[in-house]
Structure formats: C-alpha cells, structure tokens
Scaffold this motif. Structure first.
Motif, short mmCIF file in Angstrom:
data_model
loop_
_atom_site.label_atom_id
_atom_site.label_comp_id
_atom_site.label_asym_id
_atom_site.label_seq_id
_atom_site.Cartn_x
_atom_site.Cartn_y
_atom_site.Cartn_z
N SER A 175 16.33 -60.56 4.38
CA SER A 175 17.04 -60.30 3.12
C SER A 175 17.51 -61.61 2.49
CB SER A 175 18.25 -59.39 3.37
OG SER A 175 17.84 -58.13 3.83
N ILE B 67 24.62 -60.39 2.87
CA ILE B 67 23.26 -60.77 3.26
C ILE B 67 23.32 -61.21 4.72
CG2 ILE B 67 21.27 -62.23 2.75
CD1 ILE B 67 22.37 -62.68 -0.02
N SER C 76 14.37 -65.13 -5.04
CA SER C 76 14.60 -64.41 -6.29
C SER C 76 15.57 -65.19 -7.17
CB SER C 76 15.16 -63.01 -5.99
OG SER C 76 15.46 -62.33 -7.19
N PHE D 95 25.39 -68.45 -5.66
CA PHE D 95 24.58 -67.68 -4.72
C PHE D 95 25.21 -67.66 -3.33
CE2 PHE D 95 21.37 -67.72 -1.34
CZ PHE D 95 20.72 -66.52 -1.57
N LYS E 170 14.55 -63.33 0.82
CA LYS E 170 14.16 -62.59 -0.38
C LYS E 170 15.11 -62.87 -1.53
CE LYS E 170 13.23 -57.91 -2.06
NZ LYS E 170 13.20 -56.46 -1.71
N GLU E 171 16.41 -62.79 -1.26
CA GLU E 171 17.40 -63.03 -2.29
C GLU E 171 17.39 -64.49 -2.75
OE1 GLU E 171 19.35 -60.94 -3.89
OE2 GLU E 171 18.47 -59.25 -2.81
#
Length: 255
Positions: free
Chosen positions: A94, A89, A101, A83, A97-98
């Motif tokens: 953002s 990003i 997720s 990740f 959020k990522e």
C-alpha cells in the motif's frame, strides 16, 4: 543508388539509436525513486530513497552521481512532507502504491525533473549563474544556530534550518540542491570544508558583536556567510563539483 540507400539506412539507425537513449525521468519514477518506512519509538515515517541501478542502465550516472541532488529536490520541492503525514498506510504494498500515485501527481517536482531530462537529452540550460551567485547560496548552509551558556557559537551545516530555508520567499532549487551535494561530498573529505567551518567559528569568537543576544546572533550568521563567501577553497570546491555534475545540472556556471 545502393550507396545512397545505405547512407539513408545508417542515418535512420543512428536517429533511432539516439531517440532510444533519450532520458525521461518522469516515466522512470519507479525505477529511480523508492520509499521505505522508518520507525521511531511508536511512530512510523516514510523515507524517500534513490535506488541503485545497474551500470548498463541509461539512468545509472544520474542516480549514482547525483543521489543527494535528487533527494534534496524531492524533500524540498515536492509534496512529500504532506504525504508523510498520511496515516493508515501500514503494509509495504500500500505504501508503494500510494507513494507512486503521489509522485506522478506532483506537478512542481515533475517540472524540475523535466528540466533535468531536457539538460541530459538536449544540453538545455534554463539559467546562467555566476560563481558569486552560487557561492552566495552555498555559503548560507554554514549556519550559526545559537549561542551556548559559555557564550560560544553553535553551528550546523546543510540540513534543516539554514540561511536559505530561513528565507522561503527566495528559492533556487537546482543551486540549493547542488550546493548541499557539493558541501556534503567535501565536508570531512576532499577539500574538508569542516575545517573551514571550524576556522570560521573560531574567528567569530574574536569579533565583538552586539550585546543584544538576538542581534548578536544575526551579526554572527552574516559574518559566517561572508567568511565562506570569500573563502577561495570553498569556491574552488564548488567549481570542481559543478564540473563533475554539469551534464545533469540545468544551469550554466559562469566563473
């Protein structure tokens, strides 16, 4: 009859209260974990964090006393390294959020968190570990990384390369995470394991190892592991730290 109804009502209320206090770490990822962006020169990297909760929160003891354990499990047993390589990003919204997720989709890490939840809720152990087994894993965080120009040994503790990460085929997630937490908590305070490590390093310089540099390094690492493995103060530290954290650790320590 009224007395019977009152007893039933009390039992129902107690059951509802117990159920309401059940801990589910997966359902609370956003409350427990966070992420922030660090800058090194022209590069940016996401860094995971464990949030500070209010004392009244049911998860307070988990996060306050076991932050190192949670972060160690996260960095070593999730896909966070992959990740962290994701580009593009830039803004905080953002990133958050990522991050969540990714976290919700990580099955391996989720399975580890489920085991901690089950231990907190039901006292369920997944394994029994002897003090020898625990000390074996923990001792490998006292690592001889090299030999300097004067022929003296260079050592490091815990993070990055160590005797456990050097052998990726053998994994003990909870034992490893606990060992790191116990060592860091007592490295230069408490039982001061730093002094024990330095004493071990000095003893290495008294031993004649192989003349071959690579073989000498391997022998010195083994000698350091053995020194810490047989160190009673180190063992006592591990036992003491286990007692502080046994409510969340899903393994039973057999001393």
């Amino acid at each position: 009859m009224r007395g019977l109804l009152l007893v039933v009502l009390i039992l129902c209320l107690k059951t509802m209260s117990a159920q309401s206090k059940q801990v589910d770490i997966r359902d609370n990822y956003q409350k427990i974990f966070g992420v922030e962006m660090l800058e090194f020169g022209n590069q940016k990297f996401p860094k995971p964090t464990v949030k500070k909760l209010k004392k009244s929160d049911p998860l307070y003891m988990l996060t306050e006393k076991n932050k190192v354990i949670l972060l160690n499990l996260f960095t070593d047993y999730s896909g966070f390294r992959e990740f962290s390589q994701v580009k593009g990003i830039e803004d905080s919204i953002s990133l958050q959020k990522e991050f969540y997720s990714f976290l919700n989709a990580d099955a391996q890490f989720g399975d580890l968190m489920d085991k901690i939840s089950e231990k907190i809720n039901n006292g369920k152990f997944i394994d029994t570990v002897t003090i020898d087994q625990l000390t074996d894993v923990a001792s490998k965080y006292f690592y001889i990384k090299g030999i300097d120009e004067q022929g003296r040994y260079e050592g490091k503790v815990c993070g990055g390369l160590n005797g456990n990460s050097a052998n990726p085929s053998i994994k003990h997630p909870f034992i490893e995470a606990f060992s790191v937490a116990a060592i860091l908590e007592n490295f230069q305070k408490g039982n001061n394991l730093y002094d024990q490590f330095v004493r071990g390093m000095k003893n290495l310089n008294k031993i004649q190892f192989s003349e071959n540099q690579e073989q000498r390094l391997l022998e010195a690492r083994g000698a350091m592991y053995l020194f810490m493995f047989n160190n009673q103060e180190f063992r006592d530290t591990l036992i003491s730290e286990y007692e502080k954290r046994k409510q969340v650790l899903p393994f039973y320590l057999k001393v």
